[in-house]
Write a protein that holds these residues in place. Structure first.
Motif, PDB file in Angstrom:
ATOM      1  N   THR A 113      46.239  46.305  44.991  1.00 59.91           N
ATOM      2  CA  THR A 113      45.007  46.946  44.545  1.00 59.91           C
ATOM      3  C   THR A 113      44.997  46.946  43.025  1.00 59.91           C
ATOM      4  OG1 THR A 113      46.027  49.150  44.778  1.00 59.91           O
ATOM      5  CG2 THR A 113      44.691  48.364  46.614  1.00 59.91           C
ATOM      6  N   TYR A 114      44.002  46.285  42.470  1.00 59.96           N
ATOM      7  CA  TYR A 114      43.811  46.175  41.024  1.00 59.96           C
ATOM      8  C   TYR A 114      45.032  45.556  40.350  1.00 59.96           C
ATOM      9  CZ  TYR A 114      40.079  49.085  42.597  1.00 59.96           C
ATOM     10  OH  TYR A 114      39.013  49.550  43.317  1.00 59.96           O
ATOM     11  N   VAL A 115      45.516  44.458  40.938  1.00 55.57           N
ATOM     12  CA  VAL A 115      46.680  43.771  40.376  1.00 55.57           C
ATOM     13  C   VAL A 115      46.393  42.301  40.082  1.00 55.57           C
ATOM     14  CG1 VAL A 115      47.701  43.217  42.621  1.00 55.57           C
ATOM     15  CG2 VAL A 115      49.170  43.450  40.633  1.00 55.57           C
ATOM     16  N   LEU A 116      45.518  41.654  40.850  1.00 56.80           N
ATOM     17  CA  LEU A 116      45.230  40.244  40.595  1.00 56.80           C
ATOM     18  C   LEU A 116      44.570  40.042  39.234  1.00 56.80           C
ATOM     19  CD1 LEU A 116      44.015  38.930  44.075  1.00 56.80           C
ATOM     20  CD2 LEU A 116      46.314  38.870  43.068  1.00 56.80           C
ATOM     21  N   CYS A 117      43.938  41.079  38.716  1.00 53.94           N
ATOM     22  CA  CYS A 117      43.319  41.000  37.399  1.00 53.94           C
ATOM     23  C   CYS A 117      44.356  40.950  36.285  1.00 53.94           C
ATOM     24  CB  CYS A 117      42.391  42.185  37.174  1.00 53.94           C
ATOM     25  SG  CYS A 117      43.246  43.783  37.210  1.00 53.94           S
ATOM     26  N   SER A 118      45.578  41.402  36.580  1.00 53.20           N
ATOM     27  CA  SER A 118      46.538  41.580  35.489  1.00 53.20           C
ATOM     28  C   SER A 118      47.780  40.696  35.575  1.00 53.20           C
ATOM     29  CB  SER A 118      46.971  43.047  35.404  1.00 53.20           C
ATOM     30  OG  SER A 118      47.574  43.453  36.613  1.00 53.20           O
ATOM     31  N   VAL A 119      47.943  39.935  36.645  1.00 52.66           N
ATOM     32  CA  VAL A 119      49.097  39.032  36.677  1.00 52.66           C
ATOM     33  C   VAL A 119      48.920  37.965  35.606  1.00 52.66           C
ATOM     34  CG1 VAL A 119      49.636  39.442  39.116  1.00 52.66           C
ATOM     35  CG2 VAL A 119      48.087  37.571  38.490  1.00 52.66           C
ATOM     36  N   THR A 120      50.032  37.471  35.079  1.00 58.16           N
ATOM     37  CA  THR A 120      49.966  36.475  34.011  1.00 58.16           C
ATOM     38  C   THR A 120      49.454  35.143  34.526  1.00 58.16           C
ATOM     39  OG1 THR A 120      51.791  37.577  32.885  1.00 58.16           O
ATOM     40  CG2 THR A 120      51.311  35.310  32.229  1.00 58.16           C
ATOM     41  N   ASP A 121      49.935  34.728  35.699  1.00 60.17           N
ATOM     42  CA  ASP A 121      49.562  33.431  36.278  1.00 60.17           C
ATOM     43  C   ASP A 121      49.090  33.672  37.706  1.00 60.17           C
ATOM     44  OD1 ASP A 121      49.519  30.910  37.529  1.00 60.17           O
ATOM     45  OD2 ASP A 121      51.148  30.147  36.286  1.00 60.17           O
ATOM     46  N   LEU A 122      47.786  33.721  37.893  1.00 59.43           N
ATOM     47  CA  LEU A 122      47.203  34.069  39.194  1.00 59.43           C
ATOM     48  C   LEU A 122      47.591  33.058  40.271  1.00 59.43           C
ATOM     49  CD1 LEU A 122      45.453  35.873  40.932  1.00 59.43           C
ATOM     50  CD2 LEU A 122      43.428  34.740  39.984  1.00 59.43           C
TER      51      LEU A 122
END
Length: 197
Positions: A96-105
């Motif tokens: 939850t609200y993490v794919l926006c913040s990973v370095t390399d999606l």
């Protein structure tokens, strides 16, 4: 500029939808970017939870809350792009609200796919890029260079739904919404409940 056609809801309605979707997962569940454990109340009692959180301060709080909710596994100190679990070792992956913040999606989603059992479930909730030629999209493009530095690497202008499809995940129950927010208007949100194709 055209208006965003997605349904408009408030934070409480989004919270209810998140809890409903998270409550569907079963078995051995990996929560990536688990933060300080805000999702604990949503899990079904049959869930065997594993948390992954790279931020040391959040991970400490997460460990405390995990014990309070009777989850014995210590949270993993790792990033989603390098999950320290064997192949095909979890039944579901949640974020939850993490794919926006990973370095390399793309790398993070490849890791999610690797650790999932064949056909395993994925549930992701995230704010997403607004439709083209909307004012919200312009605001997102302007804000993202700042939010990447100040908000745990958050990219306001990401399109995780396209990335999920490219990584081989199929949606079973997908909600594309707008959530009321000020001062810049509603935030586009994706609630994605799907599986590895």
């Amino acid at each position: 500029m055209p208006a965003d056609p997605r349904p408009l809801i408030d934070d409480e309605q989004l919270d209810d939808l998140e809890r409903e979707v998270l409550g569907r997962v079963r078995g051995r569940v990996l929560e990536i970017g688990a933060g300080d454990g805000e999702n604990f109340g949503a899990w079904h009692p049959d869930v065997s939870w594993i948390g992954l959180e790279p931020d040391a301060r959040r991970r400490t709080e997460l460990a405390t809350r995990a014990r309070e909710w009777r989850h014995d596994a210590a949270p993993l100190d790792a990033v989603a792009e390098s999950i320290p679990l064997p192949d095909a070792s979890v039944d579901a992956v949640v974020g939850t609200y993490v794919l926006c913040s990973v370095t390399d999606l793309a790398a993070a989603l490849a890791e999610v796919r690797r650790v999932l059992v064949p056909g395993g479930r994925v549930v992701f909730v995230d704010h997403v890029v607004a439709p083209p030629r909307t004012l919200k999209r312009v605001v997102q493009r302007v804000a993202t260079p700042i939010s990447k530095r100040c908000c745990h690497g958050c990219h306001w202008d990401r399109d995780p739904e396209a990335a999920l499809a490219a990584a081989g995940f199929a949606g079973d129950d997908v909600h594309r919404l707008r959530v009321r927010s000020t001062p810049f208007g509603p935030v586009p949100v994706l609630v994605f409940d799907g599986h590895a194709g």
